[in-house]
Design a protein around this motif. Structure first.
Motif, PDB file in Angstrom:
ATOM      1  N   MET A   1      -6.874  -8.344  -2.053  1.00 50.13           N
ATOM      2  CA  MET A   1      -5.986  -7.201  -1.897  1.00 50.13           C
ATOM      3  C   MET A   1      -4.779  -7.544  -1.026  1.00 50.13           C
ATOM      4  O   MET A   1      -3.677  -7.057  -1.280  1.00 50.13           O
ATOM      5  CB  MET A   1      -6.746  -6.009  -1.312  1.00 50.13           C
ATOM      6  CG  MET A   1      -7.702  -5.340  -2.277  1.00 50.13           C
ATOM      7  SD  MET A   1      -6.991  -4.980  -3.919  1.00 50.13           S
ATOM      8  CE  MET A   1      -5.585  -3.990  -3.480  1.00 50.13           C
ATOM      9  N   GLN A   2      -4.970  -8.391  -0.050  1.00 45.69           N
ATOM     10  CA  GLN A   2      -3.829  -8.822   0.761  1.00 45.69           C
ATOM     11  C   GLN A   2      -2.809  -9.542  -0.118  1.00 45.69           C
ATOM     12  O   GLN A   2      -1.598  -9.323  -0.001  1.00 45.69           O
ATOM     13  CB  GLN A   2      -4.277  -9.729   1.905  1.00 45.69           C
ATOM     14  CG  GLN A   2      -3.116 -10.174   2.777  1.00 45.69           C
ATOM     15  CD  GLN A   2      -3.549 -11.015   3.963  1.00 45.69           C
ATOM     16  OE1 GLN A   2      -4.739 -11.287   4.161  1.00 45.69           O
ATOM     17  NE2 GLN A   2      -2.590 -11.419   4.764  1.00 45.69           N
TER      18      GLN A   2
ATOM     19  N   ASP B   1      -9.416  -2.614   2.744  1.00 46.54           N
ATOM     20  CA  ASP B   1     -10.630  -2.060   2.160  1.00 46.54           C
ATOM     21  C   ASP B   1     -10.304  -0.753   1.438  1.00 46.54           C
ATOM     22  O   ASP B   1     -10.389   0.339   2.014  1.00 46.54           O
ATOM     23  CB  ASP B   1     -11.689  -1.816   3.245  1.00 46.54           C
ATOM     24  CG  ASP B   1     -13.019  -1.407   2.648  1.00 46.54           C
ATOM     25  OD1 ASP B   1     -13.084  -1.220   1.412  1.00 46.54           O
ATOM     26  OD2 ASP B   1     -13.992  -1.268   3.405  1.00 46.54           O
ATOM     27  N   VAL B   2      -9.934  -0.864   0.166  1.00 46.62           N
ATOM     28  CA  VAL B   2      -9.638   0.319  -0.638  1.00 46.62           C
ATOM     29  C   VAL B   2     -10.887   0.809  -1.383  1.00 46.62           C
ATOM     30  O   VAL B   2     -10.818   1.785  -2.136  1.00 46.62           O
ATOM     31  CB  VAL B   2      -8.498   0.030  -1.642  1.00 46.62           C
ATOM     32  CG1 VAL B   2      -7.185  -0.178  -0.914  1.00 46.62           C
ATOM     33  CG2 VAL B   2      -8.819  -1.168  -2.527  1.00 46.62           C
TER      34      VAL B   2
ATOM     35  N   ALA C   1     -15.493  -3.330   1.313  1.00 50.43           N
ATOM     36  CA  ALA C   1     -14.896  -4.542   0.753  1.00 50.43           C
ATOM     37  C   ALA C   1     -15.448  -5.793   1.407  1.00 50.43           C
ATOM     38  O   ALA C   1     -15.583  -5.862   2.629  1.00 50.43           O
ATOM     39  CB  ALA C   1     -13.385  -4.490   0.912  1.00 50.43           C
ATOM     40  N   SER C   2     -15.719  -6.787   0.578  1.00 49.91           N
ATOM     41  CA  SER C   2     -16.125  -8.099   1.077  1.00 49.91           C
ATOM     42  C   SER C   2     -14.891  -8.826   1.608  1.00 49.91           C
ATOM     43  O   SER C   2     -13.751  -8.429   1.349  1.00 49.91           O
ATOM     44  CB  SER C   2     -16.749  -8.914  -0.058  1.00 49.91           C
ATOM     45  OG  SER C   2     -15.783  -9.159  -1.075  1.00 49.91           O
TER      46      SER C   2
ATOM     47  N   PRO D   1      -6.442   5.132   0.454  1.00 45.13           N
ATOM     48  CA  PRO D   1      -5.327   5.427   1.361  1.00 45.13           C
ATOM     49  C   PRO D   1      -4.415   6.504   0.778  1.00 45.13           C
ATOM     50  O   PRO D   1      -3.928   6.370  -0.349  1.00 45.13           O
ATOM     51  CB  PRO D   1      -4.596   4.084   1.471  1.00 45.13           C
ATOM     52  CG  PRO D   1      -4.951   3.359   0.222  1.00 45.13           C
ATOM     53  CD  PRO D   1      -6.303   3.831  -0.194  1.00 45.13           C
ATOM     54  N   THR D   2      -4.233   7.576   1.511  1.00 41.14           N
ATOM     55  CA  THR D   2      -3.356   8.660   1.064  1.00 41.14           C
ATOM     56  C   THR D   2      -2.443   9.084   2.203  1.00 41.14           C
ATOM     57  O   THR D   2      -2.842   9.044   3.371  1.00 41.14           O
ATOM     58  CB  THR D   2      -4.152   9.883   0.584  1.00 41.14           C
ATOM     59  OG1 THR D   2      -5.056  10.280   1.621  1.00 41.14           O
ATOM     60  CG2 THR D   2      -4.945   9.581  -0.667  1.00 41.14           C
TER      61      THR D   2
END
Length: 192
Positions: free
Chosen positions: A116-117, A165-166, A108-109, A171-172
C-alpha cells in the motif's frame, strides 16, 4: 451548448461494461486503461464545460482524475474485496508477496503495508503531476479543482497515518476535516 465530443461519454459507457466483466487487473497498465475510461472522461467533460479543454490541460486533468480514482481504490480495498473486486494490480500483489490470505485479514500484514505504501507513493506523484492544472483557472473553478486534489491527498495522508492498514479501518474525511481543507485551500490560493 459546449460542443462536447461523444468520446468521453462513450468511454464512460465502456467503463461500465468493464465493471460488469472485470473483477481484477493483471497489471498497473491495465488499471490505468480502466481509469482512462472511468475517471479521465469526467475531467474532459468538466474542462469542456469550463472552456479549457486544451491538450495540455487534458493531460494534467488525466493525472488528477486517475489519482482520484486510485485513491478511492486504496481507500476501499476491504469494501471492494468483500464484493469480489480487487483494483490492486496482481503484478504488484506478487511483487510484494501478497495473496488473498492477506486481503482476508482484519489487520494488514507487513507485506501488505509495504504494498500500500508503494501504491500511495505513486498515486501521490500523479496528484503532483496534475496539480499545475489549477493555475490555468481563476475564482470558483480554481478553488474546486484545487479542492479535488487536496481532498485526494488528504485521504492518502490518512492512509499513511494509519500505517497503510486499510483493511482494519477505511480512511474517511470527517466533516470538520473537510471544512479545514476548504479553509486551507482558500487561504493558499489567496496568497499565491
Amino acid at each position: 451548448q459546449f460542443t462536447i465530443q461523444p468520446l468521453p461519454f462513450l468511454k464512460l459507457i465502456e467503463a461500465n461494461r468493464m465493471d460488469q466483466s472485470t473483477n481484477y487487473y493483471r497489471t498497473y497498465q491495465d488499471l490505468l486503461y480502466y481509469c482512462e475510461h472511468s475517471a479521465n472522461p469526467v475531467g474532459h467533460l468538466v474542462l469542456s464545460i469550463l472552456g479549457q479543454a486544451s491538450p495540455d490541460a487534458l493531460e494534467l486533468s488525466d493525472s488528477t482524475c486517475t489519482a482520484l480514482q486510485l485513491t478511492n481504490f486504496w481507500q476501499d480495498v476491504k469494501r471492494d474485496w468483500k464484493m469480489d473486486r480487487l483494483y490492486i494490480p496482481l503484478e504488484d500483489m506478487e511483487r510484494f508477496g501478497c495473496s488473498e490470505d492477506d486481503l482476508n485479514q482484519d489487520q494488514a500484514s507487513a507485506r501488505f503495508r509495504s504494498l500500500m505504501q508503494f501504491e500511495v507513493d505513486r498515486t501521490e506523484r500523479l496528484f503532483q503531476e496534475g496539480f499545475p492544472l489549477v493555475h490555468g483557472f481563476k475564482g470558483f473553478a480554481r478553488f474546486h479543482l484545487s479542492l479535488f486534489s487536496e481532498g485526494g491527498l488528504a485521504v492518502l495522508k490518512m492512509i499513511r497515518n494509519q500505517q497503510y492498514d486499510v483493511l482494519n479501518k477505511r480512511p474517511t474525511i470527517s466533516t470538520p476535516h473537510k471544512v479545514r481543507l476548504m479553509v486551507a485551500t482558500v487561504s493558499r490560493l489567496a496568497f499565491k
